[in-house]
Scaffold this motif. Structure first.
Motif, PDB file in Angstrom:
ATOM      1  N   UNK A  57     -15.470   5.127 -68.483  1.00 51.83           N
ATOM      2  CA  UNK A  57     -16.068   4.330 -69.115  1.00 51.83           C
ATOM      3  C   UNK A  57     -17.612   5.054 -68.861  1.00 51.83           C
ATOM      4  N   UNK A  58     -18.063   6.115 -67.624  1.00 53.83           N
ATOM      5  CA  UNK A  58     -18.906   7.524 -67.978  1.00 53.83           C
ATOM      6  C   UNK A  58     -18.262   8.491 -66.593  1.00 53.83           C
ATOM      7  N   UNK A  59     -19.488   9.573 -67.049  1.00 48.52           N
ATOM      8  CA  UNK A  59     -19.413  10.518 -66.012  1.00 48.52           C
ATOM      9  C   UNK A  59     -19.994  10.576 -64.980  1.00 48.52           C
ATOM     10  N   UNK A  60     -19.540  11.117 -63.935  1.00 51.67           N
ATOM     11  CA  UNK A  60     -20.288  11.370 -62.146  1.00 51.67           C
ATOM     12  C   UNK A  60     -21.231  11.906 -62.509  1.00 51.67           C
ATOM     13  N   UNK A  61     -22.554  10.993 -62.280  1.00 56.68           N
ATOM     14  CA  UNK A  61     -23.570  11.103 -61.906  1.00 56.68           C
ATOM     15  C   UNK A  61     -25.039  10.321 -62.632  1.00 56.68           C
ATOM     16  N   UNK A  62     -24.505   9.945 -63.376  1.00 56.11           N
ATOM     17  CA  UNK A  62     -24.803   9.102 -65.021  1.00 56.11           C
ATOM     18  C   UNK A  62     -25.902   7.769 -64.358  1.00 56.11           C
ATOM     19  N   UNK A  63     -24.942   7.621 -63.436  1.00 59.59           N
ATOM     20  CA  UNK A  63     -25.924   6.365 -62.466  1.00 59.59           C
ATOM     21  C   UNK A  63     -25.686   6.386 -60.839  1.00 59.59           C
ATOM     22  N   UNK A  64     -27.266   5.712 -60.454  1.00 55.57           N
ATOM     23  CA  UNK A  64     -26.299   6.309 -59.118  1.00 55.57           C
ATOM     24  C   UNK A  64     -25.226   6.536 -57.687  1.00 55.57           C
ATOM     25  N   UNK A  65     -25.314   7.683 -57.649  1.00 58.63           N
ATOM     26  CA  UNK A  65     -23.744   7.245 -56.595  1.00 58.63           C
ATOM     27  C   UNK A  65     -23.740   7.319 -55.450  1.00 58.63           C
ATOM     28  N   UNK A  66     -22.857   5.964 -55.151  1.00 65.41           N
ATOM     29  CA  UNK A  66     -22.483   5.458 -54.078  1.00 65.41           C
ATOM     30  C   UNK A  66     -22.032   6.307 -53.367  1.00 65.41           C
ATOM     31  N   UNK A  67     -22.060   6.421 -52.306  1.00 61.77           N
ATOM     32  CA  UNK A  67     -21.462   7.689 -51.341  1.00 61.77           C
ATOM     33  C   UNK A  67     -20.785   7.057 -49.835  1.00 61.77           C
ATOM     34  N   UNK A  68     -19.475   7.272 -49.604  1.00 63.84           N
ATOM     35  CA  UNK A  68     -18.812   6.698 -48.524  1.00 63.84           C
ATOM     36  C   UNK A  68     -18.046   7.356 -47.440  1.00 63.84           C
ATOM     37  N   UNK A  69     -17.493   6.973 -46.838  1.00 69.61           N
ATOM     38  CA  UNK A  69     -16.812   6.944 -45.709  1.00 69.61           C
ATOM     39  C   UNK A  69     -15.603   6.217 -45.768  1.00 69.61           C
ATOM     40  N   UNK A  70     -14.444   7.439 -45.843  1.00 75.81           N
ATOM     41  CA  UNK A  70     -12.902   6.660 -45.628  1.00 75.81           C
ATOM     42  C   UNK A  70     -12.735   5.635 -46.992  1.00 75.81           C
ATOM     43  N   UNK A  71     -13.317   5.629 -47.892  1.00 77.39           N
ATOM     44  CA  UNK A  71     -13.439   4.839 -49.090  1.00 77.39           C
ATOM     45  C   UNK A  71     -11.887   5.263 -50.030  1.00 77.39           C
ATOM     46  N   UNK A  72     -11.963   6.583 -49.904  1.00 76.23           N
ATOM     47  CA  UNK A  72     -10.317   6.333 -50.751  1.00 76.23           C
ATOM     48  C   UNK A  72      -9.343   6.370 -49.879  1.00 76.23           C
ATOM     49  N   UNK A  73      -9.357   6.356 -48.115  1.00 74.12           N
ATOM     50  CA  UNK A  73      -8.713   6.654 -47.557  1.00 74.12           C
ATOM     51  C   UNK A  73      -8.109   5.340 -47.256  1.00 74.12           C
ATOM     52  N   UNK A  74      -8.644   4.578 -47.614  1.00 74.72           N
ATOM     53  CA  UNK A  74      -8.719   3.182 -47.625  1.00 74.72           C
ATOM     54  C   UNK A  74      -7.209   2.669 -48.382  1.00 74.72           C
ATOM     55  N   UNK A  75      -7.164   3.424 -49.094  1.00 77.51           N
ATOM     56  CA  UNK A  75      -6.147   2.203 -50.271  1.00 77.51           C
ATOM     57  C   UNK A  75      -4.937   3.611 -50.400  1.00 77.51           C
ATOM     58  N   UNK A  76      -5.046   4.550 -48.643  1.00 74.03           N
ATOM     59  CA  UNK A  76      -3.445   4.325 -48.469  1.00 74.03           C
ATOM     60  C   UNK A  76      -2.868   4.091 -47.205  1.00 74.03           C
ATOM     61  N   UNK A  77      -3.891   3.108 -46.698  1.00 72.06           N
ATOM     62  CA  UNK A  77      -3.082   1.791 -45.849  1.00 72.06           C
ATOM     63  C   UNK A  77      -2.280   1.089 -46.261  1.00 72.06           C
ATOM     64  N   UNK A  78      -1.227   0.403 -45.774  1.00 69.03           N
ATOM     65  CA  UNK A  78      -0.026  -0.565 -45.991  1.00 69.03           C
ATOM     66  C   UNK A  78      -0.888  -1.821 -46.200  1.00 69.03           C
ATOM     67  N   UNK A  79      -2.179  -1.970 -45.505  1.00 67.95           N
ATOM     68  CA  UNK A  79      -2.848  -3.647 -45.501  1.00 67.95           C
ATOM     69  C   UNK A  79      -3.685  -3.396 -46.597  1.00 67.95           C
ATOM     70  N   UNK A  80      -3.795  -2.681 -47.647  1.00 72.30           N
ATOM     71  CA  UNK A  80      -4.328  -2.695 -48.236  1.00 72.30           C
ATOM     72  C   UNK A  80      -4.533  -2.340 -49.746  1.00 72.30           C
ATOM     73  N   UNK A  81      -4.804  -3.119 -50.557  1.00 73.27           N
ATOM     74  CA  UNK A  81      -4.423  -3.946 -52.440  1.00 73.27           C
ATOM     75  C   UNK A  81      -5.341  -3.293 -53.100  1.00 73.27           C
ATOM     76  N   UNK A  82      -5.241  -2.748 -54.602  1.00 73.38           N
ATOM     77  CA  UNK A  82      -5.979  -2.955 -55.288  1.00 73.38           C
ATOM     78  C   UNK A  82      -5.629  -3.877 -56.234  1.00 73.38           C
ATOM     79  N   UNK A  83      -6.561  -4.431 -57.387  1.00 69.86           N
ATOM     80  CA  UNK A  83      -6.028  -5.679 -58.181  1.00 69.86           C
ATOM     81  C   UNK A  83      -7.348  -4.983 -59.433  1.00 69.86           C
ATOM     82  N   UNK A  84      -6.096  -4.406 -60.466  1.00 72.92           N
ATOM     83  CA  UNK A  84      -7.361  -3.894 -61.633  1.00 72.92           C
ATOM     84  C   UNK A  84      -7.630  -5.655 -62.309  1.00 72.92           C
TER      85      UNK A  84
END
Length: 558
Positions: free
Chosen positions: A323-350
């Motif tokens: 619903x929006x492009x990169x950088x049109x609002x303040x960009x959160x900076x992350x450390x291992x955020x996307x890799x967290x979803x590769x873990x067996x103990x992490x689940x994403x609910x949409x």
């Protein structure tokens, strides 16, 4: 008449965060009878309250610290390029202690009301403990992100486990091991929390309403040798911050987006993606902020980067904003955020697919199923920029409330003054140069300008200052015009005043909250106002000869 028994001050500063600390330092140096009042139990503002795992700077540490004291710059060693909350709070306490500022601060002191007395030309403040304070000038050092907002969910009081907003993360150590934890929200705070705790909890379930673009922080330690080199370059570092639009060390690429080949653009993006901090956002081509085609191309690049980091293609797609492009609002900076979803103990609910229905005694219920948790963390954002003002009953001339004046969005002069609210000054107010820049750099600009203005007022014996309606209208229109140039004008962001959990701030109404012209243009504008004798501001009272003692100056009460 004005109370002379010790409850009257020439200046009262509300808020002991970064702005309030520097403002009282400037006033103390002038010998002004002033105090800071702070609702929390300690100083530090956002760094006092936000103690959640992962809370840290997204500004380079050495660009965040105060620049006013060479001795302070020489003695403080930042341990990381992007310092974490505990160190940041230690730094601010160190500043207060070094300059003996704490004795001018009153903690656990919440302002319930501030009413302007048109007869005496003073502000009368009602404190929650029953006291009334008066002051000639009221300086608002309120935090731009200091009023947390919770979701509108049924049953929030029924949960038998622990639940809290990230802003109210427990100050004592919280053991997350073997715990079933829910995090609601994937904004800037949620992204920091999730990346930090994914490997420390028993099971983590992330409830996402809308994904946000994010890029690597690329943090790292600062050695003694590197810190010494930084100290030697402080003048250069702050000069760079002063000339960049965002007040950071990252300067935009001056080449035109379409003047270079696709291969050259990708090469730049590959380099920036591995560069620490906001480089990927602020050292990019300027067109990504204003040109939809350029923004779409760059957003597609970042989307592919996310796909490379998340193993499950279905999860990856859910983490890519549509619903929006990169950088049109303040960009959160992350450390291992996307890799967290590769873990067996992490689940994403949409939540777009299965919305939250209610909070239960044991956890959360979506339209699909019940989830049981030990801890629920609400990373659901803030009533940004104007929220802290709305929590105080602020009344100006004729009984006008600021809440009513700003119900459709803020209107200011320079982000510093408000017509109808004399003697109220905002070094970091809505529509100023603070919220859209590296915050302390904007703070120092705002505090210095406001202090110079007050010195002018005292030197000439003025007792009342107020922006004209014409000046306020012109500035507010200028701020709106700056939005029209930017893609952010359509973003669901606190930059546009959007917050679905705050009545009246839902989608469909844009609030012009920040100044988008960049720090150099803002500084140039306010300096021109000062050079022109503070045009747009009515200065009234009984002018005194320039050689006479300045009103309000003198010894500060201990």
């Amino acid at each position: 008449m004005i109370d002379k028994t010790g409850t009257h001050y020439e200046v009262v500063v509300i808020g002991a965060g970064v702005a309030g600390i520097y403002q009282i330092k400037r006033l103390v140096d002038l010998g002004v009878n002033a105090t800071v009042i702070e609702a929390a139990s300690g100083l530090g503002g956002t760094w006092y309250s936000n103690r959640y795992p992962g809370a840290r700077f997204d500004s380079e540490s050495y660009t965040y610290g105060f620049s006013f004291s060479k001795e302070l710059l020489d003695e403080w060693h930042w341990k990381e390029h992007f310092s974490a909350q505990p160190e940041n709070l230690r730094y601010l306490n160190h500043v207060a202690d070094k300059f003996d500022l704490r004795r001018h601060m009153q903690f656990n002191c919440r302002v319930e009301a501030a009413h302007f007395d048109e007869v005496e030309n003073v502000w009368r403040l009602k404190i929650h403990d029953g006291r009334t304070l008066t002051c000639r000038f009221l300086v608002m050092g309120l935090g731009l992100l200091s009023i947390p907002t919770l979701p509108r969910l049924e049953g929030m009081d029924s949960f038998k486990g622990r639940s809290f907003h990230t802003f109210h993360w427990p100050h004592e150590k919280l053991d997350l091991s073997d715990k079933k934890v829910a995090v609601i929200g994937t904004g800037a705070t949620g992204i920091q929390v999730i990346g930090e705790i994914a490997d420390k909890v028993g099971h983590l379930t992330v409830f996402q309403r809308r994904p946000n673009w994010s890029a690597p922080l690329n943090n790292g330690p600062i050695s003694e040798a590197e810190m010494a080199a930084i100290r030697a370059r402080y003048d250069e570092i702050f000069a760079t911050c002063a000339r960049t639009p965002g007040g950071f060390v990252h300067e935009p690429d001056r080449r035109g987006f379409y003047e270079v080949s696709r291969e050259e653009r990708v090469a730049l993006w590959d380099r920036l993606y591995g560069t620490p901090g906001f480089a990927i956002w602020l050292a990019n081509f300027r067109e990504i902020f204003m040109d939809e085609k350029a923004n779409a191309e760059f957003s597609a690049y970042i989307a592919e980067r996310i796909r490379q980091r998340v193993k499950d293609p279905k999860v990856a797609e859910k983490l890519i904003p549509k619903d929006h492009g990169f950088g049109v609002q303040r960009v959160p900076m992350e450390t291992n955020y996307f890799e967290a979803y590769n873990r067996d103990n992490v689940e994403l609910v949409d939540l777009g697919e299965t919305p939250l229905v209610r909070v239960t005694e044991t956890g959360l219920r979506t339209s699909e199923r019940d989830y049981d948790f030990d801890i629920i963390v609400y990373a659901t954002g803030f009533d940004a920029i104007t929220g802290a003002y709305d929590r105080i009953d602020i009344r100006g001339t004729g009984g006008l409330t600021l809440r009513e004046k700003w119900k459709d969005g803020p209107s200011t002069y320079l982000g510093i003054f408000i017509h109808g609210f004399p003697n109220l000054i905002m070094p970091n107010g809505p529509q100023s140069g603070s919220a859209s820049t590296n915050y302390p750099r904007g703070i120092e600009t705002g505090v210095n300008w406001c202090t110079d203005f007050l010195e002018h007022v005292w030197a000439h014996g003025y007792t009342r200052v107020e922006a004209t309606q014409q000046a306020e209208d012109a500035w507010t229109a200028h701020v709106a015009d700056m939005y029209a140039m930017m893609l952010m004008r359509r973003a669901k962001s606190w930059f546009t005043g959007y917050n679905s959990n705050v009545p009246g701030h839902e989608e469909g109404r844009i609030r012009h909250m920040i100044y988008n012209g960049g720090a150099p243009k803002y500084v140039n504008r306010i300096n021109k106002v000062a050079a022109a004798g503070y045009e747009g501001i009515e200065l009234t009272g009984a002018p005194v000869p320039a050689a006479a003692p300045a009103l309000g100056l003198g010894r500060i009460a201990s």
